[in-house]
Motif scaffolding. Structure first.
Motif: not given
Lengths: 397, 397
Positions: A198-215, A172-175
């Motif tokens: 990123l490898a997890l995202s690719r392997k499982h086909g799930i999204w990364i919602v990246a919050d880098e606002i304090y970058g 059920k994981t989407r991201g």
């Protein structure tokens, strides 16, 4: 009808459970307790003490004076999308198309729209915690299930257990909502950790919602924190949620952006149309000025935060009553107080005993319940005074 | 990856269906077709040609100059909620508590939040159509099912069949979205019709979402359209969605409000927190000025719309090629053209043949497919010219 109750009390049960059960912020509870205290030093929210710089306010005022008060592009005015592309090119050293950028009415709205794009009823989103409470709330309000994965904690330092994270992934994981540098912990993903995510995202086909606002707020001498921009390919499942609030002291402006694949343009435009129908042109003119002319201001903000970080870290450490590590990024000091595990009570107590406003760790989900968050994006004098008061209160307790 | 496609094209299928399938506005399609035509008279959107009056813009600029750029109350600044109560007291002649009012980032956001409060997956909302397309879209995006009930149409005039409306109520029905005066038809509920609607709400325990944003724009000499405020009791299931856009020419400001029972305050505050986290203080200062000092401007706008209505109605009628009735309220003329039933094609054609931009009835749902919507909130010269061009094009066709 009981006239002692506010009107409509009997009707609340008639609202949708996702709406009724949206949690009140645990930070706001403490703020409401201390809001009117004379002389209180408020370090509870993620906001500095500087107003937006004049060059940004003036750009907005000129637009107002020119009568730019009509409907505009739902995706944002072209000038702002182009300024966002230029800013990203400078910051990440690679080309960006303006078509990747979508202007929103806050980082929060970016998050709401992105959650809606990727997850709904029956879906799960993974959130490493402690985390900004709005991650969990936006997921729940959107009808999806937040799956919190507590980070490891040892003597004030948080680390991400990638094995535990992967173990939380289900069909059920989407991201995953990845906030780095992190509010509230200051944890900042290394390049190697981002590659693993990123490898997890690719392997499982799930999204990364990246919050880098304090970058931009990092304290190891580098120009910025590692970013998924450094490692991702165009077809990766990575969407960025962003805001003008922190870098440019524009918390009150309610303007942010989504960075997503160009092909999502019509979907995002529609979701903007059906939530706020765009952002004011005069606010966007301010944002263009921020991006194009704001580097000196940002440099000053970062230097100020670095000094604030030093004052707070050294001052709290000197009490010998706390566990803490100087944060790698963002502008919060997270710490626990020996023998005081109820952070909600402790935050309320410190309003009384120190007249300092802190956010209780209970607000940030599993793994942070025992801690406190202190925002050090503030002038040195206030922080020095706040630390002195906290020292006295903590050492007396 | 096909390099001819925009990046991310392969990922769109991976988004939630409610997001992917959110419809593009049928109005925007025609606008995109005609946007760059030299000399085109744009009467396709619900926006006048006047910028926001200076006294409102100046109030916002003063706030910006004073550095009011920080986070604020999620429900809206107290001064604005008090000004809203005063405004309602003047307009409806009864007392209102400021605690009933919640400031949002547009009428659209008001609608999004209210839909979220009352309906989700498994629920139905009834919408008399033709209607503003965002009613249907906001319902679908929120996961609920919009149930459109076409109004009766006879020689340019729409009427609401209350029997048909009640027949559409099922055990899944959670509410009705009632827009009066109506965009796009100009239909305006009588007091008797509102009483009948309220009786349905009481009988079936369903909500009325009342969109009375055009309530000041009526042309029968009365000061305003009938309102649910005139007949409702405190414990009735009526919530109002509202905007500053129309009365005060503030379309581009993105500010509106929800009026709801006081007891809903914390629920609404949470939903604001988790969607946009509030509205800029400087925008709210403009809104306070609008409410407190805007009556002369509104009177001028109404007089202007009344003149526009006359020009358009008389001019179109003179072609003997259209069916239309002068609208009771709002600022749109809805009309059908004899022998031209494909309104999408007709709207596109009229861009070419008349250089006038109209909204196709197809955008407004069942019952309006054959018509066109013309916004007459515009100066008399433009409208006179637009009507002359339309006369020529329609009589030649």
């Amino acid at each position: 009808m009981n006239s002692a109750l506010p009107t409509g009390s009997t009707l609340i049960a008639d609202l949708r459970p996702e709406a009724r059960e949206a949690p009140e912020s645990g930070i706001v509870e403490v703020m409401n307790y201390g809001r009117l205290r004379e002389g209180l030093i408020p370090l509870w929210v993620g906001e500095g003490d500087l107003p937006t710089p004049a060059f940004i306010r003036d750009a907005a005022a000129r637009s107002l004076a020119a009568g730019e008060t009509f409907y505009t592009w739902q995706r944002g005015i072209p000038e702002l999308r182009e300024a966002l592309a230029r800013y990203h090119e400078r910051l990440y050293g690679q080309p960006f198309s303006p078509e990747r950028f979508f202007v929103t009415g806050s980082g929060m709205q970016s998050l709401q729209i992105v959650v809606r794009m990727i997850a709904g009823p029956g879906d799960e989103l993974i959130i490493p915690t402690p985390a900004w409470p709005n991650f969990v709330a936006a997921t729940s309000v959107g009808g999806a299930r937040p799956v919190c994965v507590p980070m490891e904690y040892d003597q004030g330092r948080f680390t991400l257990d990638l094995g535990k994270l992967e173990a939380a992934i289900t069909p059920k994981t989407r991201g995953m909502l990845i906030n780095s540098p992190s509010n509230p912990t200051g944890w900042t993903a290394t390049k190697a950790e981002q590659e693993a995510l990123l490898a997890l995202s690719r392997k499982h086909g799930i999204w990364i919602v990246a919050d880098e606002i304090y970058g931009r707020f990092v304290y190891d001498g580098s120009a910025r924190a590692p970013s998924f921009h450094d490692i991702m390919a165009p077809e990766d499942r990575v969407i960025f949620v962003q805001t003008f609030s922190k870098n440019w002291a524009m918390t009150g402006w309610r303007i942010g952006w989504i960075e997503a694949p160009e092909a999502f343009g019509q979907v995002i435009e529609n979701l903007i149309q059906y939530s706020t129908s765009g952002s004011p042109v005069f606010v966007q003119r301010g944002a263009v000025a921020a991006l194009d002319e704001g580097e000196d201001f940002i440099a000053g903000q970062i230097a100020r935060a670095a000094e604030g970080r030093r004052i707070v870290h050294e001052g709290l450490k000197a009490t010998n009553r706390v566990s803490l590590a100087a944060p790698v990024g963002a502008f919060y000091q997270f710490f626990t107080v020996d023998g005081r595990e109820d952070s909600r009570k402790l935050a309320l107590d410190l309003v009384d005993t120190a007249n300092v406003g802190l956010a209780p760790g209970t607000a940030f989900g599993p793994g942070g319940e025992k801690g406190l968050r202190l925002c050090f994006a503030r002038n040195a004098a206030d922080l020095t005074e706040a630390v002195a008061r906290l020292q006295k209160a903590l050492m007396a307790a």
